[in-house]
Design a protein around this motif. Structure first.
Motif, PDB file in Angstrom:
ATOM      1  N   ALA A 191       0.725  -1.074   0.054  1.00 54.42           N
ATOM      2  CA  ALA A 191      -0.094  -0.029  -0.033  1.00 54.42           C
ATOM      3  C   ALA A 191       0.795   1.283  -0.117  1.00 54.42           C
ATOM      4  CB  ALA A 191      -1.097  -0.076   1.107  1.00 54.42           C
ATOM      5  N   ARG A 192       0.804   2.075  -1.048  1.00 56.16           N
ATOM      6  CA  ARG A 192       1.424   3.305  -1.042  1.00 56.16           C
ATOM      7  C   ARG A 192       0.485   4.619  -1.174  1.00 56.16           C
ATOM      8  NH1 ARG A 192       4.722   0.054   0.030  1.00 56.16           N
ATOM      9  NH2 ARG A 192       6.768   0.010  -0.797  1.00 56.16           N
ATOM     10  N   VAL A 193      -0.768   4.363  -1.473  1.00 56.61           N
ATOM     11  CA  VAL A 193      -2.020   5.234  -1.598  1.00 56.61           C
ATOM     12  C   VAL A 193      -3.190   4.808  -0.772  1.00 56.61           C
ATOM     13  CG1 VAL A 193      -3.469   6.388  -3.135  1.00 56.61           C
ATOM     14  CG2 VAL A 193      -0.988   5.876  -3.975  1.00 56.61           C
ATOM     15  N   VAL A 194      -3.639   6.254  -0.169  1.00 58.29           N
ATOM     16  CA  VAL A 194      -4.891   5.677   0.737  1.00 58.29           C
ATOM     17  C   VAL A 194      -5.719   6.944   0.347  1.00 58.29           C
ATOM     18  CG1 VAL A 194      -3.888   6.988   2.771  1.00 58.29           C
ATOM     19  CG2 VAL A 194      -5.661   5.279   3.037  1.00 58.29           C
ATOM     20  N   THR A 195      -7.249   6.457   0.193  1.00 56.44           N
ATOM     21  CA  THR A 195      -8.143   7.619  -0.069  1.00 56.44           C
ATOM     22  C   THR A 195      -9.148   7.320   1.332  1.00 56.44           C
ATOM     23  OG1 THR A 195      -8.295   7.090  -2.301  1.00 56.44           O
ATOM     24  CG2 THR A 195     -10.120   8.052  -1.290  1.00 56.44           C
ATOM     25  N   THR A 214      -7.451  11.770  -1.419  1.00 56.96           N
ATOM     26  CA  THR A 214      -6.399  10.664  -1.711  1.00 56.96           C
ATOM     27  C   THR A 214      -5.107  11.195  -1.416  1.00 56.96           C
ATOM     28  OG1 THR A 214      -7.923   9.736  -3.433  1.00 56.96           O
ATOM     29  CG2 THR A 214      -5.742   9.252  -3.579  1.00 56.96           C
ATOM     30  N   THR A 216      -1.261  10.608  -1.972  1.00 55.47           N
ATOM     31  CA  THR A 216      -0.162   9.586  -2.576  1.00 55.47           C
ATOM     32  C   THR A 216       1.204   9.690  -1.944  1.00 55.47           C
ATOM     33  OG1 THR A 216       0.244  11.450  -3.786  1.00 55.47           O
ATOM     34  CG2 THR A 216      -1.653  10.058  -4.593  1.00 55.47           C
ATOM     35  N   THR A 221       0.865   7.463   4.039  1.00 54.63           N
ATOM     36  CA  THR A 221       0.319   6.201   3.984  1.00 54.63           C
ATOM     37  C   THR A 221       0.517   4.984   4.927  1.00 54.63           C
ATOM     38  OG1 THR A 221      -0.470   6.660   1.538  1.00 54.63           O
ATOM     39  CG2 THR A 221      -0.705   4.355   2.157  1.00 54.63           C
ATOM     40  N   LYS A 222       1.863   4.943   4.697  1.00 52.45           N
ATOM     41  CA  LYS A 222       2.552   4.110   5.903  1.00 52.45           C
ATOM     42  C   LYS A 222       2.245   4.296   7.066  1.00 52.45           C
ATOM     43  CE  LYS A 222       4.749   1.181   2.969  1.00 52.45           C
ATOM     44  NZ  LYS A 222       4.029  -0.266   2.946  1.00 52.45           N
ATOM     45  N   LEU A 251     -11.233   4.066   4.835  1.00 56.27           N
ATOM     46  CA  LEU A 251      -9.773   4.029   4.242  1.00 56.27           C
ATOM     47  C   LEU A 251      -9.835   2.679   3.259  1.00 56.27           C
ATOM     48  CD1 LEU A 251      -7.766   4.261   7.539  1.00 56.27           C
ATOM     49  CD2 LEU A 251      -8.784   5.979   6.337  1.00 56.27           C
ATOM     50  N   PHE A 253      -7.180   1.522   0.707  1.00 58.10           N
ATOM     51  CA  PHE A 253      -5.580   1.206   0.283  1.00 58.10           C
ATOM     52  C   PHE A 253      -5.458   0.743  -1.056  1.00 58.10           C
ATOM     53  CE2 PHE A 253      -5.811   1.600   5.030  1.00 58.10           C
ATOM     54  CZ  PHE A 253      -4.774   2.334   5.220  1.00 58.10           C
ATOM     55  N   ALA A 300      -3.232  12.618   8.596  1.00 58.65           N
ATOM     56  CA  ALA A 300      -3.376  13.284   7.303  1.00 58.65           C
ATOM     57  C   ALA A 300      -3.561  14.767   7.048  1.00 58.65           C
ATOM     58  CB  ALA A 300      -4.792  12.573   6.560  1.00 58.65           C
TER      59      ALA A 300
END
Length: 308
Positions: A191-195, A214, A216, A221-222, A251, A253, A300
């Motif tokens: 996972a590198r991107v989270v909305t 989102t 990026t 994200t981590k 969330l 991912f 975030a």
């Protein structure tokens, strides 16, 4: 810090959430009496006890801490009383990870006097807790939890009048443990991107959800994934709980924008639980939706009002 473990008192559920009914609660019964480790027969180190084994050992030790009243006689099973009182515990934690170790006694004297006598003689480590009154009376005494291993450790003494000026006593040593999360029950490392999506409010005149955001930045994200991964597995079992009326968050991912979904985290499980799926497969529910929401929004940099 002790996790807030819901308890059933008679027919009433006492919980941090507004639970309305309990459909199931798993119980494991341990063997009464003090537990002492067996001597090692080899030089090899013994494997560490599991949380469940530690709970069983603790329950046995707690049961042995009950101070027998003068003239009391231990019974092999619950006494035959009207309405079947004392056959089952009237006060117990709502948990699928519960050891309930029980003994029954018959002692001369009145119920309230025996409860007062017991309270004055228990080891100082036990802190007084809930008390109930009705057809039977009971007092709950608690030991501090063991962080990440044992969520609650209680001794419940329940009494009721019996024939001949005697009191029937039920003693329960109730210990709940924390099931570990397996390495497979984590947000995938890809996972590198989270909305982050705001879920609709259940309030009659709740505000419409804000647009999804989102992220990026892989580092952010981590950090958000780590917040999910540190949540404990919920042990509430099957309960009827209202969802979070304020909405909550979801969330999603992915490995990169537009890529297939790796995992979804939804904070609207009810009773502070979090729903979690990996590659579309439902995982064990997690505990701590309120704290997760606050931590995710802070990480975030979002100023959304989604609780309450």
């Amino acid at each position: 810090m002790r996790r807030d473990i819901p308890r059933i008192l008679g027919t009433t559920i006492v919980a941090a959430c507004a639970a309305t009914a309990v459909a199931a609660c798993g119980t494991t019964h341990a063997t009464p009496g003090p537990v002492t480790p067996a001597a090692s027969r080899s030089s090899s180190p013994r494997p560490a006890a599991t949380p469940r084994q530690r709970a069983a050992a603790d329950a046995a030790a707690i049961l042995a801490s009950f101070v027998t009243p003068p003239g009391a006689r231990r019974l092999p099973a619950a006494p035959a009383l009207d309405g079947g009182v004392l056959k089952t515990a009237s006060d117990f934690p709502v948990s699928t990870a519960l050891v309930d170790d029980t003994s029954w006694w018959l002692a001369p004297g009145q119920p309230q006097a025996l409860l007062t006598w017991e309270k004055a003689r228990l080891p100082r480590q036990f802190a007084p807790g809930d008390a109930t009154f009705g057809q039977t009376m009971s007092d709950t005494f608690s030991l501090p939890p063991v962080s990440g291993v044992l969520n609650s450790r209680d001794l419940v003494v329940e009494v009721v009048s019996a024939a001949g000026g005697q009191t029937a006593i039920r003693v329960d040593a109730q210990v709940t443990w924390q099931p570990p999360r397996s390495s497979a029950e984590r947000v995938p490392s890809a996972a590198r991107v989270v909305t982050i999506s705001q879920l609709p409010s259940l309030l009659p005149h709740g505000r419409r959800p804000l647009p999804s955001v989102t992220i990026t930045d892989a580092a952010v994200t981590k950090r958000i994934a780590a917040l999910v991964d540190q949540l404990p597995v919920s042990t509430l079992g099957v309960m009827s709980c209202p969802a979070m009326v304020g909405g909550g968050i979801e969330l999603t991912f992915r490995a990169k924008a537009g890529a297939p979904v790796l995992a979804v985290v939804n904070s609207q499980g009810g009773c502070d639980t979090v729903l979690f799926t990996i590659a579309g497969r439902q995982q064990p529910a997690l505990m701590g939706s309120a704290s997760l929401i606050l931590d995710v929004l802070k990480t975030a940099g979002l100023h959304w009002h989604v609780i309450g």
